[in-house]
Design an enzyme around this catalytic site. Structure first.
Site, mmCIF file in Angstrom:
data_model
loop_
_atom_site.group_PDB
_atom_site.id
_atom_site.type_symbol
_atom_site.label_atom_id
_atom_site.label_comp_id
_atom_site.label_asym_id
_atom_site.label_seq_id
_atom_site.Cartn_x
_atom_site.Cartn_y
_atom_site.Cartn_z
ATOM 1 N N MET A 26 -3.265 69.130 113.884
ATOM 2 C CA MET A 26 -2.695 69.019 115.177
ATOM 3 C C MET A 26 -3.229 68.591 116.464
ATOM 4 O O MET A 26 -3.197 68.864 117.298
ATOM 5 C CB MET A 26 -2.835 70.860 115.185
ATOM 6 N N GLU A 31 -15.189 65.416 114.738
ATOM 7 C CA GLU A 31 -15.810 64.712 113.832
ATOM 8 C C GLU A 31 -15.293 65.273 112.578
ATOM 9 O O GLU A 31 -15.352 64.504 111.308
ATOM 10 C CB GLU A 31 -17.279 64.931 113.900
ATOM 11 N N GLY A 32 -14.937 66.628 112.477
ATOM 12 C CA GLY A 32 -14.341 67.043 110.948
ATOM 13 C C GLY A 32 -12.883 66.444 110.688
ATOM 14 O O GLY A 32 -12.951 65.848 109.607
ATOM 15 N N HIS A 33 -12.200 66.098 111.502
ATOM 16 C CA HIS A 33 -10.964 65.465 111.168
ATOM 17 C C HIS A 33 -11.307 63.985 111.033
ATOM 18 O O HIS A 33 -10.598 63.548 109.938
ATOM 19 C CB HIS A 33 -10.091 65.224 112.590
ATOM 20 N N GLY A 149 -9.027 70.079 104.838
ATOM 21 C CA GLY A 149 -10.479 70.423 105.077
ATOM 22 C C GLY A 149 -10.449 71.735 104.263
ATOM 23 O O GLY A 149 -9.626 72.650 104.426
ATOM 24 N N LYS A 151 -12.739 73.943 105.450
ATOM 25 C CA LYS A 151 -12.868 74.929 106.363
ATOM 26 C C LYS A 151 -11.697 76.041 106.387
ATOM 27 O O LYS A 151 -11.805 77.073 106.630
ATOM 28 C CB LYS A 151 -13.219 74.333 107.838
ATOM 29 N N SER A 187 -14.334 72.855 114.875
ATOM 30 C CA SER A 187 -12.855 73.508 115.053
ATOM 31 C C SER A 187 -12.517 72.987 116.522
ATOM 32 O O SER A 187 -13.366 73.167 117.557
ATOM 33 C CB SER A 187 -12.991 74.805 114.832
ATOM 34 N N SER A 188 -11.256 72.855 116.675
ATOM 35 C CA SER A 188 -10.700 72.514 117.881
ATOM 36 C C SER A 188 -10.917 73.683 118.943
ATOM 37 O O SER A 188 -11.150 73.466 120.112
ATOM 38 C CB SER A 188 -9.542 72.096 117.680
ATOM 39 N N ARG A 189 -11.026 74.897 118.206
ATOM 40 C CA ARG A 189 -11.088 76.058 119.003
ATOM 41 C C ARG A 189 -12.339 76.240 119.437
ATOM 42 O O ARG A 189 -12.609 76.872 120.414
ATOM 43 C CB ARG A 189 -10.544 77.278 118.320
#
Length: 280
Positions: A26, A31-33, A149, A151, A187-189
């Site tokens: 989204m 870094e996770g993405h 992921g 997560k 997380s983006s949030r």
């Protein structure tokens, strides 16, 4: 790297080549993405150098009316710069009218036994929205493999179930949860957190670590462990939705001491809802 905004243009770009490896997102990438994109790149290389496609689309169908669809960060230019650095081949970035040119009356309803608990209990309709957009993206991209992921542990399981039950010829690859140095799952949030909340946020991961350690140490009163974890979060200003010890196989409550387990949690810190999990 090409950035494509329409279904027709993406299908044309992919028509002559091998089926790609796909990373749906989204946007507002972190870094996770990017770790998922690197995993996709490695899988693509091992598959003979097939393309890597990432999508960036904020999917209204998976947001409840009171959730953060309108304020969810849209950072397309920065996202594309990061994806280009990771040698992504194509970015599919449709607008809402491209993905949903008419009201989406046909939806994918995942099985309630898996999708109706935990996240599904607190976010009704969430997994219907996820499955519908993921299946639509799969139909557009036609990937040989896609990376999700861990997560979003329950989401990964729901997507795998959909792929298996609908006989889609797609390998679903799981990416490990990416964490900050203090353990907070990326997380983006996380960008919504105030400085004080950001300092407090790693407590969620520490809570799961303590619960997992107790289970590994032989404690089997899961209800008591869950209640203690929830109470501990509440004492520090959190509003937990759940902390749950579940079977990895189906996210049902464990029945045997030797089953592979996972502990999952979702809780609000201020106005920000965070999720995390640990396999035991």
């Amino acid at each position: 790297m090409r950035v494509i905004h329409t279904v027709a243009a993406l299908r044309e770009a992919l028509a002559a080549g091998p089926r790609p490896v796909f990373v749906p997102t989204m946007g507002n990438l972190h870094e996770g993405h990017l770790a998922l994109v690197r995993q996709a790149r490695a899988h693509a290389a091992a598959s003979g150098g097939v393309p890597v496609v990432a999508s960036i689309f904020v999917n209204r169908l998976q947001f409840a009316p009171h959730e953060d669809f309108d304020r969810y960060p849209r950072t397309l230019a920065a996202d594309c710069a990061l994806l280009e650095r990771e040698r992504c081949d194509l970015v599919f970035a449709p607008d809402e009218r491209e993905m949903y040119p008419e009201p989406q009356g046909v939806v994918v309803q995942p099985p309630a036994a898996l999708a109706g608990l935990l996240e599904g209990q607190f976010r009704p309709g969430f997994f219907t929205g996820v499955c519908t957009v993921v299946l639509k993206l799969f139909n557009v991209v036609q990937p040989q493999a896609a990376v999700f992921g861990k997560k979003d542990y329950q989401q990964l399981m729901v997507v795998r179930t959909m792929v298996r039950q609908l006989a889609l010829p797609i390998d679903i690859l799981a990416g490990e949860t990416s964490r900050e140095a203090d353990g907070l799952a990326r997380s983006s949030r996380n960008g919504y957190l105030s400085p004080a909340e950001r300092a407090e946020a790693p407590r969620l991961h520490r809570t799961l670590q303590a619960l997992a350690q107790a289970v590994r140490g032989g404690q089997r009163d899961f209800d008591a462990l869950e209640r203690a974890a929830i109470d501990g979060l509440r004492r520090h200003g959190w509003a937990p939705d759940y902390v749950a010890v579940r079977r990895r196989a189906d996210l049902q409550p464990p029945a045997a001491a030797d089953e592979p387990l996972v502990v999952l949690a979702a809780a609000r810190l201020g106005t920000t809802r965070l999720i995390d999990n640990l396999e035991i």
